[in-house]
Design a protein around this motif. Structure first.
Motif, PDB file in Angstrom:
ATOM      1  N   THR A 218      17.578  -1.982 -28.324  1.00  0.00           N
ATOM      2  CA  THR A 218      17.482  -2.320 -29.744  1.00  0.00           C
ATOM      3  C   THR A 218      16.443  -1.421 -30.414  1.00  0.00           C
ATOM      4  OG1 THR A 218      15.867  -4.041 -29.268  1.00  0.00           O
ATOM      5  CG2 THR A 218      18.162  -4.729 -29.433  1.00  0.00           C
ATOM      6  N   GLY A 219      16.697  -1.073 -31.651  1.00  0.00           N
ATOM      7  CA  GLY A 219      15.775  -0.240 -32.408  1.00  0.00           C
ATOM      8  C   GLY A 219      15.886   1.249 -32.131  1.00  0.00           C
ATOM      9  N   VAL A 220      16.788   1.653 -31.269  1.00  0.00           N
ATOM     10  CA  VAL A 220      16.973   3.070 -30.940  1.00  0.00           C
ATOM     11  C   VAL A 220      17.780   3.727 -32.058  1.00  0.00           C
ATOM     12  CG1 VAL A 220      17.994   4.681 -29.294  1.00  0.00           C
ATOM     13  CG2 VAL A 220      16.883   2.598 -28.474  1.00  0.00           C
ATOM     14  N   THR A 221      17.348   4.910 -32.479  1.00  0.00           N
ATOM     15  CA  THR A 221      18.032   5.597 -33.573  1.00  0.00           C
ATOM     16  C   THR A 221      18.708   6.896 -33.156  1.00  0.00           C
ATOM     17  OG1 THR A 221      15.977   6.701 -34.208  1.00  0.00           O
ATOM     18  CG2 THR A 221      16.488   4.612 -35.316  1.00  0.00           C
ATOM     19  N   ASP A 222      18.458   7.351 -31.938  1.00  0.00           N
ATOM     20  CA  ASP A 222      19.102   8.569 -31.450  1.00  0.00           C
ATOM     21  C   ASP A 222      20.619   8.351 -31.440  1.00  0.00           C
ATOM     22  OD1 ASP A 222      19.107  11.187 -29.929  1.00  0.00           O
ATOM     23  OD2 ASP A 222      20.102   9.867 -28.479  1.00  0.00           O
ATOM     24  N   PRO A 223      21.400   9.246 -32.059  1.00  0.00           N
ATOM     25  CA  PRO A 223      22.855   9.040 -32.156  1.00  0.00           C
ATOM     26  C   PRO A 223      23.552   8.817 -30.815  1.00  0.00           C
ATOM     27  CG  PRO A 223      22.179  10.842 -33.582  1.00  0.00           C
ATOM     28  CD  PRO A 223      20.973  10.456 -32.760  1.00  0.00           C
TER      29      PRO A 223
ATOM     30  N   GLU B  91      22.233   7.530 -28.108  1.00  0.00           N
ATOM     31  CA  GLU B  91      21.843   6.204 -27.631  1.00  0.00           C
ATOM     32  C   GLU B  91      22.545   5.098 -28.422  1.00  0.00           C
ATOM     33  OE1 GLU B  91      19.881   5.119 -25.019  1.00  0.00           O
ATOM     34  OE2 GLU B  91      19.933   7.202 -24.382  1.00  0.00           O
ATOM     35  N   VAL B  92      22.702   5.309 -29.717  1.00  0.00           N
ATOM     36  CA  VAL B  92      23.412   4.337 -30.546  1.00  0.00           C
ATOM     37  C   VAL B  92      24.860   4.226 -30.080  1.00  0.00           C
ATOM     38  CG1 VAL B  92      24.259   3.858 -32.886  1.00  0.00           C
ATOM     39  CG2 VAL B  92      21.893   4.601 -32.544  1.00  0.00           C
TER      40      VAL B  92
END
Length: 85
Positions: A48-53, A55-56
């Motif tokens: 949760t809270g990850v913004t790397d594309p 990883e999303v």
């Protein structure tokens, strides 16, 4: 495969024919799907809270697969009950 994986496969291969094989095979499937369900669940909850594309995208895929693994666990449990009946 590691020794544990070989042992699991050996259980199925040595189970014999008919109901014994079915029980060994479904038992192995259940273990595998429970492991994958728990792995996907952990990834979803820890990302949760990850913004790397990338990883999303991985999180999204894990969320989809989590639903599939939960369904497969339920199916394997139903088949196990039917085999025990």
């Amino acid at each position: 495969m590691d020794a544990d994986a070989h042992g699991m496969v050996e259980k199925v291969v040595c189970a014999g024919k008919g109901k014994a094989f079915d029980k060994a095979y479904i038992g192995l499937q259940l273990e595998n799907h429970e492991y994958l369900r728990d792995l996907a669940d952990a990834f979803v909850h820890n990302s949760t809270g990850v913004t790397d594309p990338a990883e999303v995208q991985g999180r999204h895929l894990s969320m989809l697969m989590l639903a599939v693994f939960k369904e497969h666990v339920a199916i394997c449990k139903r088949i196990t009950k039917e085999l025990d009946a």
